[in-house]
Write a protein that holds these residues in place. Sequence first.
Motif, mmCIF file in Angstrom:
data_model
loop_
_atom_site.group_PDB
_atom_site.id
_atom_site.type_symbol
_atom_site.label_atom_id
_atom_site.label_comp_id
_atom_site.label_asym_id
_atom_site.label_seq_id
_atom_site.Cartn_x
_atom_site.Cartn_y
_atom_site.Cartn_z
ATOM 1 N N LEU A 132 9.564 8.751 -3.066
ATOM 2 C CA LEU A 132 10.696 8.804 -2.122
ATOM 3 C C LEU A 132 12.161 8.449 -3.027
ATOM 4 C CD1 LEU A 132 12.013 8.963 0.439
ATOM 5 C CD2 LEU A 132 11.848 6.639 0.833
ATOM 6 N N MET A 133 12.006 7.661 -3.907
ATOM 7 C CA MET A 133 13.013 7.276 -4.892
ATOM 8 C C MET A 133 13.255 8.587 -5.624
ATOM 9 S SD MET A 133 14.113 4.661 -3.613
ATOM 10 C CE MET A 133 13.508 3.332 -2.380
ATOM 11 N N GLY A 134 12.179 8.962 -6.428
ATOM 12 C CA GLY A 134 12.222 10.023 -7.312
ATOM 13 C C GLY A 134 12.893 11.465 -6.638
ATOM 14 N N TRP A 135 12.335 11.663 -5.476
ATOM 15 C CA TRP A 135 12.671 12.704 -4.649
ATOM 16 C C TRP A 135 14.257 12.620 -4.180
ATOM 17 C CZ3 TRP A 135 14.810 14.029 0.008
ATOM 18 C CH2 TRP A 135 14.455 15.264 0.424
ATOM 19 N N PHE A 138 9.606 8.345 6.658
ATOM 20 C CA PHE A 138 10.628 7.988 7.345
ATOM 21 C C PHE A 138 10.907 6.368 7.582
ATOM 22 C CE2 PHE A 138 11.577 12.234 7.798
ATOM 23 C CZ PHE A 138 12.703 12.407 8.834
ATOM 24 N N ILE A 139 9.680 5.726 7.695
ATOM 25 C CA ILE A 139 9.652 4.229 7.811
ATOM 26 C C ILE A 139 10.250 3.756 6.393
ATOM 27 C CG2 ILE A 139 8.458 1.953 7.871
ATOM 28 C CD1 ILE A 139 8.572 3.946 10.593
ATOM 29 N N LEU A 140 9.821 4.171 5.312
ATOM 30 C CA LEU A 140 10.480 3.878 3.932
ATOM 31 C C LEU A 140 11.838 4.229 3.885
ATOM 32 C CD1 LEU A 140 7.367 4.950 1.681
ATOM 33 C CD2 LEU A 140 8.348 2.506 1.870
ATOM 34 N N ILE A 141 12.427 5.269 4.505
ATOM 35 C CA ILE A 141 13.981 5.518 4.553
ATOM 36 C C ILE A 141 14.576 4.349 5.180
ATOM 37 C CG2 ILE A 141 15.525 7.082 5.031
ATOM 38 C CD1 ILE A 141 13.480 9.286 4.517
ATOM 39 N N GLU A 142 14.101 3.926 6.398
ATOM 40 C CA GLU A 142 14.743 2.876 7.057
ATOM 41 C C GLU A 142 14.667 1.711 6.151
ATOM 42 O OE1 GLU A 142 13.291 0.511 10.852
ATOM 43 O OE2 GLU A 142 13.066 2.857 11.360
ATOM 44 N N LYS A 143 13.536 1.498 5.637
ATOM 45 C CA LYS A 143 13.260 -0.075 5.106
ATOM 46 C C LYS A 143 13.865 0.022 3.837
ATOM 47 C CE LYS A 143 10.899 -1.526 8.507
ATOM 48 N NZ LYS A 143 11.100 -2.841 9.256
ATOM 49 N N ARG A 144 14.213 0.873 3.135
ATOM 50 C CA ARG A 144 14.717 0.998 2.147
ATOM 51 C C ARG A 144 16.314 1.628 1.736
ATOM 52 N NH1 ARG A 144 11.476 -2.248 2.035
ATOM 53 N NH2 ARG A 144 9.337 -2.422 0.450
ATOM 54 N N ALA A 145 16.732 1.590 3.050
ATOM 55 C CA ALA A 145 18.204 2.335 3.065
ATOM 56 C C ALA A 145 19.202 2.072 2.058
ATOM 57 C CB ALA A 145 18.656 2.065 4.531
ATOM 58 N N ALA A 146 19.172 0.647 1.702
ATOM 59 C CA ALA A 146 20.079 0.144 0.779
ATOM 60 C C ALA A 146 19.924 0.925 -0.665
ATOM 61 C CB ALA A 146 20.182 -1.257 0.541
ATOM 62 N N GLN A 147 18.661 0.922 -1.181
ATOM 63 C CA GLN A 147 18.251 1.423 -2.385
ATOM 64 C C GLN A 147 18.480 2.945 -2.551
ATOM 65 O OE1 GLN A 147 16.107 -0.863 -0.843
ATOM 66 N NE2 GLN A 147 14.550 -1.526 -2.394
ATOM 67 N N LEU A 148 18.143 3.581 -1.232
ATOM 68 C CA LEU A 148 18.425 4.955 -1.216
ATOM 69 C C LEU A 148 19.809 5.416 -1.279
ATOM 70 C CD1 LEU A 148 15.624 5.844 1.280
ATOM 71 C CD2 LEU A 148 15.664 6.564 -1.163
ATOM 72 N N LEU A 149 20.733 4.672 -0.526
ATOM 73 C CA LEU A 149 22.052 4.870 -0.771
ATOM 74 C C LEU A 149 22.728 4.691 -1.924
ATOM 75 C CD1 LEU A 149 22.955 3.264 2.783
ATOM 76 C CD2 LEU A 149 23.320 5.756 1.970
ATOM 77 N N GLU A 172 0.913 -1.316 -0.096
ATOM 78 C CA GLU A 172 -0.071 0.027 0.035
ATOM 79 C C GLU A 172 0.791 1.049 0.079
ATOM 80 O OE1 GLU A 172 -2.643 -0.346 3.197
ATOM 81 O OE2 GLU A 172 -3.540 -2.434 2.323
ATOM 82 N N LEU A 173 2.094 1.025 0.196
ATOM 83 C CA LEU A 173 3.066 2.307 -0.013
ATOM 84 C C LEU A 173 4.102 2.303 -1.064
ATOM 85 C CD1 LEU A 173 4.290 2.421 4.005
ATOM 86 C CD2 LEU A 173 2.407 3.715 2.716
ATOM 87 N N ALA A 174 3.491 1.534 -2.293
ATOM 88 C CA ALA A 174 4.366 1.299 -3.423
ATOM 89 C C ALA A 174 4.542 2.867 -4.269
ATOM 90 C CB ALA A 174 3.683 0.550 -4.359
ATOM 91 N N LYS A 175 3.336 3.639 -3.946
ATOM 92 C CA LYS A 175 3.246 4.998 -4.607
ATOM 93 C C LYS A 175 4.228 5.868 -3.737
ATOM 94 C CE LYS A 175 1.535 7.145 -8.159
ATOM 95 N NZ LYS A 175 2.002 6.675 -9.569
ATOM 96 N N LEU A 184 6.942 14.991 -0.141
ATOM 97 C CA LEU A 184 7.809 14.091 -1.259
ATOM 98 C C LEU A 184 7.457 14.474 -2.775
ATOM 99 C CD1 LEU A 184 7.795 10.550 -0.001
ATOM 100 C CD2 LEU A 184 9.696 11.938 -0.070
ATOM 101 N N GLN A 185 6.128 14.614 -2.882
ATOM 102 C CA GLN A 185 5.509 15.202 -4.350
ATOM 103 C C GLN A 185 4.200 15.830 -3.806
ATOM 104 O OE1 GLN A 185 6.084 15.712 -7.108
ATOM 105 N NE2 GLN A 185 6.374 13.490 -7.712
ATOM 106 N N PRO A 186 4.577 17.159 -3.782
ATOM 107 C CA PRO A 186 3.346 17.913 -3.482
ATOM 108 C C PRO A 186 2.316 18.088 -4.181
ATOM 109 C CG PRO A 186 5.462 19.249 -3.242
ATOM 110 C CD PRO A 186 5.622 17.940 -3.930
ATOM 111 N N ALA A 187 2.513 17.988 -5.603
ATOM 112 C CA ALA A 187 1.271 17.767 -6.484
ATOM 113 C C ALA A 187 0.335 16.312 -6.462
ATOM 114 C CB ALA A 187 1.513 17.592 -7.936
#
Length: 141
Positions: A32-35, A125-136, A24-27, A73-76
Motif C-alpha cells: 500500500l505504501m509503495g502503491w 481499505f482498513i489499512l488506509i484508515e489505520k495508516r492515514a497519517a503515513q499515507l498523507l 499479518e498484514l505487513a506485506k 495494490l501489487q498484481p504480481a
Amino acid sequence: MIEFYPNSIYYPREAVEEKLAKGELAKTEEHLMGWTERHRGEIWDCARDDADEPTDEILLDNLRALLLCKGSLQPAAEMGDMIKEITKEVWYRNENGPEAPDMVAAEWRAKYLTKWREARMFEAFILIEKRAAQLLKILKG
C-alpha cells in the motif's frame, strides 16, 4: 468517505484488525505504501478535480477511489499469493484421489477469486484508515 466492504463474503472488521495487530498484514501495508508513492501524482490530479487545495480527506478518498479503479495494490504479488492458495487446494483435493491441477485451479477461480479479491481490497481499505497519517505524509512528500 469512500468505503468498501466485501459483498460476496462475511469478513468482519475485527478479523482484519486482529490480523493487523498480529503483523499479518505487513506485506499488504508495504504494498500500500509503495502503491501510494507510485500513484501520488495521479491521486493529486484526481483530488484537484474535487478542490483546488485538497483536504486530507479528499486526498484519502481519491486514493481509495483510484485503488478501486486499479483493483490491486501489487498484481504480481497477488498472483503469487493466489497461486499458493490454488496449490494448497490442489494438494488438499488430491488427498482423496488424483484430480487434474488445471481443473482444480479453474474451479478455485470460479468459486473463490471474487471473494479473495474483495477480502484483499477490504484489508487495504482498513489499512488506509489505520495508516492515514503515513499515507498523507507520502502524498504530501
